[in-house]
Design a protein around this motif. Structure first.
Motif, short mmCIF file in Angstrom:
data_model
loop_
_atom_site.label_atom_id
_atom_site.label_comp_id
_atom_site.label_asym_id
_atom_site.label_seq_id
_atom_site.Cartn_x
_atom_site.Cartn_y
_atom_site.Cartn_z
N VAL A 249 5.70 -1.06 4.12
CA VAL A 249 6.37 -2.02 3.25
C VAL A 249 5.32 -2.98 2.72
O VAL A 249 4.58 -3.60 3.50
N VAL A 250 5.25 -3.07 1.40
CA VAL A 250 4.28 -3.97 0.76
C VAL A 250 5.06 -5.09 0.07
O VAL A 250 5.87 -4.82 -0.82
N ALA A 251 4.82 -6.32 0.50
CA ALA A 251 5.51 -7.48 -0.06
C ALA A 251 4.64 -8.12 -1.13
O ALA A 251 3.51 -8.54 -0.85
N TRP A 252 5.16 -8.20 -2.33
CA TRP A 252 4.42 -8.74 -3.46
C TRP A 252 5.04 -10.07 -3.88
O TRP A 252 6.16 -10.11 -4.36
N GLY A 253 4.31 -11.17 -3.67
CA GLY A 253 4.79 -12.47 -4.11
C GLY A 253 6.06 -12.92 -3.42
O GLY A 253 6.88 -13.62 -4.01
N CYS A 254 6.27 -12.54 -2.18
CA CYS A 254 7.41 -13.00 -1.39
C CYS A 254 6.95 -13.22 0.04
O CYS A 254 5.94 -12.65 0.47
N LEU A 273 2.99 -3.26 7.58
CA LEU A 273 3.40 -4.28 6.61
C LEU A 273 2.17 -4.91 5.98
O LEU A 273 1.24 -5.32 6.67
N ALA A 274 2.19 -4.96 4.64
CA ALA A 274 1.14 -5.64 3.89
C ALA A 274 1.79 -6.70 3.00
O ALA A 274 2.91 -6.51 2.52
N GLN A 275 1.09 -7.79 2.78
CA GLN A 275 1.63 -8.89 1.98
C GLN A 275 0.56 -9.39 1.02
O GLN A 275 -0.58 -9.63 1.41
N ILE A 276 0.94 -9.51 -0.26
CA ILE A 276 0.05 -10.03 -1.29
C ILE A 276 0.66 -11.31 -1.82
O ILE A 276 1.82 -11.33 -2.26
N ALA A 282 0.71 -18.50 2.80
CA ALA A 282 1.98 -17.78 2.89
C ALA A 282 1.84 -16.46 3.64
O ALA A 282 2.84 -15.87 4.06
N LEU A 283 0.62 -15.99 3.81
CA LEU A 283 0.40 -14.68 4.43
C LEU A 283 0.76 -14.73 5.91
O LEU A 283 0.18 -15.50 6.69
N GLY A 284 1.73 -13.92 6.30
CA GLY A 284 2.16 -13.87 7.69
C GLY A 284 2.92 -15.11 8.15
O GLY A 284 3.11 -15.31 9.35
N LEU A 285 3.40 -15.92 7.21
CA LEU A 285 4.04 -17.18 7.57
C LEU A 285 5.35 -16.97 8.31
O LEU A 285 5.65 -17.67 9.28
N HIS A 286 6.17 -16.00 7.86
CA HIS A 286 7.50 -15.81 8.43
C HIS A 286 7.66 -14.50 9.21
O HIS A 286 8.62 -14.35 9.96
N HIS A 287 6.77 -13.55 9.00
CA HIS A 287 6.94 -12.23 9.61
C HIS A 287 5.56 -11.65 9.91
O HIS A 287 4.60 -11.90 9.18
N ARG A 288 5.47 -10.90 10.95
CA ARG A 288 4.18 -10.29 11.29
C ARG A 288 3.76 -9.33 10.18
O ARG A 288 4.60 -8.64 9.57
N ILE A 289 2.48 -9.29 9.87
CA ILE A 289 1.94 -8.37 8.88
C ILE A 289 0.70 -7.70 9.45
O ILE A 289 0.04 -8.24 10.34
N ASP A 290 0.41 -6.53 8.94
CA ASP A 290 -0.80 -5.81 9.36
C ASP A 290 -1.97 -6.10 8.42
O ASP A 290 -3.13 -5.95 8.82
N LEU A 291 -1.66 -6.50 7.19
CA LEU A 291 -2.71 -6.78 6.22
C LEU A 291 -2.22 -7.84 5.25
O LEU A 291 -1.12 -7.75 4.71
N GLY A 292 -3.04 -8.86 5.03
CA GLY A 292 -2.73 -9.89 4.06
C GLY A 292 -3.79 -9.94 2.97
O GLY A 292 -4.99 -9.88 3.27
#
Length: 504
Positions: A249-254, A273-276, A282-292
């Motif tokens: 799951v890649v989160a873009w701007g959320c 999980l990746a987040q951009i 905001a990276l990893g602020l609310h949910h664990r991520i594997d890559l920010g």
């Protein structure tokens, strides 16, 4: 010698009306006071319209929704020293998307600016008015964000918007590796990815990814056949099942908050999980991520395209295509004298023109409305988080896009709180107000807001009132008072979920 007129927002707007028109600022929002008629006449001579709100919050909600749904700049005048603080409930909408808004306000105290996403500029004297107005308006338009221009003598200048961080090359390489390994990838886009819809669709096609949005990003991929809808509390059972089976799951701007992830239960613990996000905090602020990845979503998506030279199947099999495209009609049990809100909005969706803007006030009615009323694109949706301001938001949307039918959905209590009834009545633009009423206490629609064309809907046959209004000139609002069954199924979900910070 007569002393010079004070440097107030109203006085500034009157002095630079021609400049405002030249800068493309065609609509000004303010509160109604003694100076309102004179200012309206001055602006009208330069083809600039002045729209009055009954209070600062309502004026702000109209201005923000106008800029948000119309993608065009608006000017908000706040005349009182604490106008910014009073306008905060309406200004909170700026958290939900790109808003090219210019705000003229007297001195703003530092406490009033807490957590404000607006850039701020200081207007020191009358000689600087034209230069600073031009600078502020261009900043608002170029960066698609609000700019506060302070006119008080003691306000300190502030820095403009910082530049977006450049995505780290190593992070981009790691993200491309995740995409190449994934068999069931899904992109979730929020309002922070509003400018990146086109490259995200191309990247998702290359990666074989399905597309979803947060509530704030609703409509971003409306025309894409691989769009599975809203992720989170409002996700359909089918969407929730697909998200739960994703291996990337890649989160873009959320921000992947509890609203978007259903309190962390929507995504598989085994999924990567990746987040951009443009904001590193905001990276990893609310949910664990594997890559920010800290960076602009558009530039990041475009930078990743060359890393996927061959189109992958991923989640986009022929079977999946049929599953995503299928839309099964459902019926819901009603009770005598009441219509199920889901059935009501499905019937309404079939009647309304495709070109529409949906403005939903946060509350019990927003669940079935968002889930069952289609919208043409991301500009066709706006969530109003403050109670009592949904009608003001609908007015802003109707003014911004008269080519689209503005539909505002309110709870019955919010309809009674709405302060912009007279403004809506004299609007002369297509506006449909839907009031969802679960109680047996409220009076018929005509008594809720006197003087409006209205109809009560208790069963499908009552929807003929909508057809009749749509077939006419639509130069006045229509109020639909829908007497709906209780929404316990939705209230339980809403109560268990925190405030939707992730609608961004």
């Amino acid at each position: 010698m007569t002393p010079p007129a004070p440097l107030t927002p109203t006085r500034i707007a009157a002095d630079v009306a021609e400049l405002l028109a030249a800068l493309g600022l065609r609509t000004v929002f303010s509160t109604i006071d003694d100076a309102f008629p004179a200012l309206a006449d001055t602006l009208a001579r330069h083809q600039v319209r002045l729209v009055g709100g009954r209070n600062e919050a309502a004026a702000a909600a109209m201005a923000v929704t106008y800029a948000r749904t119309g993608h065009q700049p608006a000017l908000l005048l706040l005349e009182q020293p604490h106008g910014w603080a009073a306008a905060v409930p309406g200004l909170n909408l700026i958290d939900y998307g790109d808003i090219p808004l210019l705000v003229l306000s007297p001195e703003v105290h530092s406490g009033d600016l807490a957590a404000s996403p607006a850039s701020t500029l200081h207007l020191p004297d009358k000689q600087q008015v034209s230069v600073m107005i031009t600078r502020a308006a261009r900043t608002a338009q170029d960066h698609h964000r609000p700019v506060l221009l302070r006119t008080g003598p003691n306000a300190a200048a502030a820095d403009e918007s910082p530049k977006a961080p450049t995505p780290d090359a190593t992070a981009l390489k790691d993200l491309s590796a995740l995409l190449l390994k994934a068999h069931r990838p899904i992109f979730i886009a929020g309002r922070g990815a509003a400018s990146a819809a086109a490259p995200l669709e191309r990247l998702a096609e290359q990666a074989g990814a399905l597309l979803a949005t947060t509530l704030g990003g609703h409509g971003m991929f409306s025309s894409n056949p691989w769009n599975i809808g809203i992720a989170g509390t409002l996700a359909s059972p089918e969407t929730a099942e697909l998200l739960g089976a994703a291996d990337l799951v890649v989160a873009w701007g959320c921000t992947l908050d509890t609203w978007t992830t259903r309190r962390g239960t929507l995504l598989s613990p085994q999924a990567r999980l990746a987040q951009i996000d443009i904001n590193p905090a905001a990276l990893g602020l609310h949910h664990r991520i594997d890559l920010g990845v800290a960076g602009d979503t558009r530039h990041t998506a475009e930078a990743l395209l060359p890393a996927l030279p061959e189109q992958r199947t991923g989640y986009r099999s022929a079977t999946m295509r049929q599953r995503v495209l299928s839309r099964q009609s459902r019926t819901y049990e009603a009770v005598p004298g009441r219509i199920d809100p889901r059935s009501f909005f499905l019937l309404l969706d079939a009647l309304l023109p495709a070109e529409r803007t949906l403005v939903v006030e946060q509350g019990t009615a927003m669940g079935p409305a968002v889930s069952h009323l289609r919208i043409p694109d991301a500009a066709g949706f706006c969530l109003v988080p403050a109670p009592g301001l949904g009608l003001a938001g609908g007015i802003g949307a109707a003014l911004a896009r008269p080519d689209r039918l503005a539909v505002t959905v309110l709870d019955a209590g919010s309809a009674l709180m709405a302060v912009e009834r007279e403004t809506a009545a004299g609007l002369g633009a297509p506006l449909l107000i839907v009031v969802c009423d679960e109680s047996a206490e409220h009076a018929p629609a005509g008594d809720l807001i006197a003087g409006w064309t209205s109809a009560v809907v208790r069963c499908p046959a009552d929807m003929t009132a909508v057809s009749a209004w749509l077939g006419g000139p639509r130069n006045h609002p229509l109020l639909l008072h829908a007497k709906v069954t209780r929404m316990d199924w939705w209230l339980a979900e809403l109560a268990a979920t925190c405030r939707p910070e992730g609608t961004r």
